[in-house]
Design a protein around this motif. Structure first.
Motif, short mmCIF file in Angstrom:
data_model
loop_
_atom_site.label_atom_id
_atom_site.label_comp_id
_atom_site.label_asym_id
_atom_site.label_seq_id
_atom_site.Cartn_x
_atom_site.Cartn_y
_atom_site.Cartn_z
N ASP A 1 -65.21 -58.42 23.61
CA ASP A 1 -64.45 -57.44 22.81
C ASP A 1 -63.00 -57.30 23.24
OD1 ASP A 1 -66.61 -56.85 21.19
OD2 ASP A 1 -67.33 -55.26 22.51
N ASN A 2 -62.75 -57.18 24.51
CA ASN A 2 -61.40 -56.90 25.00
C ASN A 2 -60.76 -58.17 25.54
OD1 ASN A 2 -61.58 -54.16 24.41
ND2 ASN A 2 -62.73 -53.80 26.30
N LEU A 3 -60.30 -59.00 24.65
CA LEU A 3 -59.72 -60.28 25.03
C LEU A 3 -58.39 -60.45 24.30
CD1 LEU A 3 -60.12 -63.07 26.45
CD2 LEU A 3 -61.16 -63.83 24.33
N GLN A 4 -57.37 -60.76 25.04
CA GLN A 4 -56.08 -61.03 24.43
C GLN A 4 -55.86 -62.54 24.46
OE1 GLN A 4 -52.98 -58.87 26.40
NE2 GLN A 4 -53.72 -56.89 25.68
N VAL A 5 -55.39 -63.07 23.36
CA VAL A 5 -55.17 -64.51 23.26
C VAL A 5 -53.82 -64.79 22.62
CG1 VAL A 5 -57.61 -65.15 23.12
CG2 VAL A 5 -56.36 -64.65 21.05
N VAL A 6 -53.30 -65.94 22.93
CA VAL A 6 -52.11 -66.45 22.27
C VAL A 6 -52.61 -67.54 21.34
CG1 VAL A 6 -49.92 -67.63 22.57
CG2 VAL A 6 -50.67 -65.94 24.26
#
Length: 93
Positions: free
Chosen positions: A13-18
């Motif tokens: 759920d808490n994932l930051q991606v480029v």
């Protein structure tokens, strides 16, 4: 390397991606293809002026005025106006 769909399906759920523009475009196109399979395209029925007037409960003179005023614009086949069921449905809403 992960694609966007794999990341979504991973359950994190808490994932930051480029995300690259190419990957984003690929994901968007895959969603569009998926949506096309869910909602099949329906054929838009062509209607004559008489049929359209009857469905809408107006006269053909009213249809002519609506065309003149830009309210309901038919497609022209030669000089004959052709209306589409989708146009009629949108007026009824």
């Amino acid at each position: 390397m992960y694609n966007i769909q794999n990341l979504i399906n991973s359950g994190i759920d808490n994932l930051q991606v480029v995300v690259s523009v190419t990957d984003l475009k690929e994901f968007a196109l895959s969603l569009i293809d998926e949506a096309k399979n869910i909602v099949p395209e329906k054929e838009d029925k062509e209607l004559t002026a008489m049929e359209t007037a009857k469905i809408l409960g107006v006269s053909t003179n009213t249809l002519w005025r609506w065309e003149r005023d830009g309210y309901l614009i038919p497609k022209r086949v030669g000089k004959r106006p052709v209306y589409f069921q989708s146009q009629i449905d949108s007026l009824k809403k």
